[in-house]
Design a protein around this motif. Structure first.
Motif, PDB file in Angstrom:
ATOM      1  N   UNK A 166      27.117  27.423 -76.738  1.00 37.75           N
ATOM      2  CA  UNK A 166      27.241  27.741 -78.169  1.00 37.75           C
ATOM      3  C   UNK A 166      26.272  28.838 -78.598  1.00 37.75           C
ATOM      4  N   UNK A 167      25.049  28.805 -78.067  1.00 40.30           N
ATOM      5  CA  UNK A 167      24.106  29.895 -78.346  1.00 40.30           C
ATOM      6  C   UNK A 167      24.646  31.200 -77.756  1.00 40.30           C
ATOM      7  N   UNK A 168      25.203  31.116 -76.559  1.00 36.35           N
ATOM      8  CA  UNK A 168      25.768  32.302 -75.914  1.00 36.35           C
ATOM      9  C   UNK A 168      26.891  32.914 -76.714  1.00 36.35           C
ATOM     10  N   UNK A 169      27.634  32.077 -77.427  1.00 36.52           N
ATOM     11  CA  UNK A 169      28.765  32.563 -78.224  1.00 36.52           C
ATOM     12  C   UNK A 169      28.321  33.432 -79.403  1.00 36.52           C
ATOM     13  N   UNK A 170      27.134  33.160 -79.944  1.00 35.30           N
ATOM     14  CA  UNK A 170      26.717  33.859 -81.166  1.00 35.30           C
ATOM     15  C   UNK A 170      25.523  34.801 -80.973  1.00 35.30           C
ATOM     16  N   UNK A 171      24.881  34.778 -79.795  1.00 38.21           N
ATOM     17  CA  UNK A 171      23.587  35.452 -79.676  1.00 38.21           C
ATOM     18  C   UNK A 171      23.659  36.974 -79.752  1.00 38.21           C
ATOM     19  N   UNK A 172      24.848  37.550 -79.565  1.00 40.04           N
ATOM     20  CA  UNK A 172      24.964  39.003 -79.695  1.00 40.04           C
ATOM     21  C   UNK A 172      25.058  39.453 -81.151  1.00 40.04           C
ATOM     22  N   UNK A 173      25.376  38.520 -82.038  1.00 38.21           N
ATOM     23  CA  UNK A 173      25.483  38.841 -83.463  1.00 38.21           C
ATOM     24  C   UNK A 173      24.371  38.201 -84.293  1.00 38.21           C
ATOM     25  N   UNK A 174      23.780  37.130 -83.775  1.00 37.75           N
ATOM     26  CA  UNK A 174      22.739  36.389 -84.484  1.00 37.75           C
ATOM     27  C   UNK A 174      21.485  36.336 -83.615  1.00 37.75           C
ATOM     28  N   UNK A 175      20.348  36.711 -84.198  1.00 40.78           N
ATOM     29  CA  UNK A 175      19.087  36.622 -83.458  1.00 40.78           C
ATOM     30  C   UNK A 175      18.675  35.153 -83.351  1.00 40.78           C
ATOM     31  N   UNK A 176      18.357  34.702 -82.152  1.00 39.71           N
ATOM     32  CA  UNK A 176      17.996  33.305 -81.913  1.00 39.71           C
ATOM     33  C   UNK A 176      16.493  33.236 -81.681  1.00 39.71           C
ATOM     34  N   UNK A 177      15.782  32.570 -82.594  1.00 34.39           N
ATOM     35  CA  UNK A 177      14.324  32.485 -82.507  1.00 34.39           C
ATOM     36  C   UNK A 177      13.911  31.020 -82.366  1.00 34.39           C
ATOM     37  N   UNK A 178      13.231  30.717 -81.282  1.00 35.66           N
ATOM     38  CA  UNK A 178      12.728  29.358 -81.053  1.00 35.66           C
ATOM     39  C   UNK A 178      11.404  29.192 -81.782  1.00 35.66           C
ATOM     40  N   UNK A 179      11.278  28.067 -82.493  1.00 37.55           N
ATOM     41  CA  UNK A 179      10.120  27.817 -83.357  1.00 37.55           C
ATOM     42  C   UNK A 179       9.582  26.430 -83.021  1.00 37.55           C
ATOM     43  N   UNK A 180       8.360  26.366 -82.492  1.00 41.15           N
ATOM     44  CA  UNK A 180       7.896  25.083 -81.954  1.00 41.15           C
ATOM     45  C   UNK A 180       6.391  24.918 -82.074  1.00 41.15           C
ATOM     46  N   UNK A 232       9.135  29.414 -72.685  1.00 41.76           N
ATOM     47  CA  UNK A 232       9.742  30.499 -71.918  1.00 41.76           C
ATOM     48  C   UNK A 232      10.942  30.033 -71.097  1.00 41.76           C
ATOM     49  N   UNK A 233      10.828  28.865 -70.445  1.00 42.27           N
ATOM     50  CA  UNK A 233      11.921  28.426 -69.578  1.00 42.27           C
ATOM     51  C   UNK A 233      13.170  28.076 -70.386  1.00 42.27           C
ATOM     52  N   UNK A 234      12.975  27.672 -71.645  1.00 37.50           N
ATOM     53  CA  UNK A 234      14.123  27.393 -72.520  1.00 37.50           C
ATOM     54  C   UNK A 234      14.776  28.699 -72.940  1.00 37.50           C
ATOM     55  N   UNK A 235      13.947  29.691 -73.276  1.00 36.79           N
ATOM     56  CA  UNK A 235      14.479  31.031 -73.570  1.00 36.79           C
ATOM     57  C   UNK A 235      15.328  31.544 -72.406  1.00 36.79           C
ATOM     58  N   UNK A 236      14.822  31.362 -71.195  1.00 36.02           N
ATOM     59  CA  UNK A 236      15.546  31.829 -70.009  1.00 36.02           C
ATOM     60  C   UNK A 236      16.887  31.112 -69.871  1.00 36.02           C
ATOM     61  N   UNK A 237      16.897  29.801 -70.098  1.00 39.75           N
ATOM     62  CA  UNK A 237      18.142  29.031 -70.011  1.00 39.75           C
ATOM     63  C   UNK A 237      19.175  29.531 -71.014  1.00 39.75           C
ATOM     64  N   UNK A 238      18.693  29.925 -72.204  1.00 42.38           N
ATOM     65  CA  UNK A 238      19.587  30.375 -73.271  1.00 42.38           C
ATOM     66  C   UNK A 238      19.924  31.861 -73.170  1.00 42.38           C
TER      67      UNK A 238
END
Length: 267
Positions: free
Chosen positions: A28-42, A50-56
């Protein structure tokens, strides 16, 4: 609906297990990531993100660590705010005689005075490894380096946490963000930063908070969810978080974030 930025908390929110993002979320992230910036906040340290960013597949995007105290973009520091070392010393003094260890975090470093069940869980879930040394040694080293803590995690017994929390609120309410993530953990961050303040740093000039959708579950997500265009709580979120959110999705263990993306976000 579509948003220019999607911000998501990790633990209890985007992660469907204690440590990993699901194939469904990756899709689902892959479907939108070219149009929507995905920022992890933790509240996590960089290595735990980092490893989650890599997975996504979003390593080209910035990450917000330590509840906003450290903002990085491809290892470049965009913002860094620390708890001064004299406050770290005061916190250690308050813990004397109580069952409470300080987990100290700076940049991508994590220090604990001893291993414990809590520390081993953190290692397992965040895939990060601490340096084990006396807290006084860490403090002396940081004092020499003139650095402070991006985050402090007080790992306590319930009884010690019950004693410490009101003391901390009375003594440091003007200097620190304090929240009790469970009966035995108190997380501490600089008061000058929050998840929302960090998000604002990453917005382009032509973007507003209305252009952002955010997902969360805990007290440290409330300000973020209240102020963005669409704040979404997972079903397992704190009651207070669900009350202020515009939408409630399924539990994190049921891929609530991914479900909401699939059902509501179009490209």
């Amino acid at each position: 609906m579509m948003y220019r930025i999607l911000c998501s908390d990790l633990d209890g929110t985007l992660l469907s297990t204690k440590s990993d993002v699901s194939d469904y979320a990756i899709k689902q992230i892959g479907r939108i990531k070219n149009k929507t910036r995905i920022i992890l906040v933790s509240a996590r340290m960089p290595s735990g993100m980092y490893y989650i960013q890599e997975s996504l597949g979003i390593t080209n995007q910035p990450i917000i660590c330590y509840n906003g105290a450290l903002v990085l973009s491809e290892n470049k520091v965009l913002n860094s705010v620390c708890i001064p070392i004299h406050i770290v010393k005061n916190l250690l003094s308050l813990c004397n005689g109580l069952q409470a260890d300080l987990g100290l975090y700076h940049s991508n470093e994590w220090y604990v005075p001893q291993t414990s069940v809590r520390v081993e869980k953190e290692i397992k879930y965040t895939k990060s490894t601490p340096t084990i040394e006396k807290t006084t040694v860490t403090i002396a080293k940081w004092e020499e380096q003139e650095v402070g803590a991006h985050k402090i995690m007080l790992m306590c017994s319930k009884e010690s946490a019950d004693i410490l929390m009101p003391m901390l609120e009375k003594k440091f309410k003007e200097q620190l963000n304090l929240y009790r993530s469970n009966d035995t953990l108190i997380e501490i961050a600089p008061i000058a930063v929050s998840k929302l303040s960090a998000i604002k740093l990453l917005m382009d000039k032509n973007e507003t908070l209305e252009d952002i959708i955010a997902f969360g579950d805990n007290y440290n997500d409330i300000e973020m969810l209240e102020n963005v265009g669409c704040g979404v709580a997972v079903e397992n979120a704190r009651t207070e978080v669900k009350k202020i959110s515009k939408h409630i999705t399924s539990k994190n263990t049921e891929d609530g974030v991914a479900r909401f993306i699939e059902e509501h976000l179009v490209i």
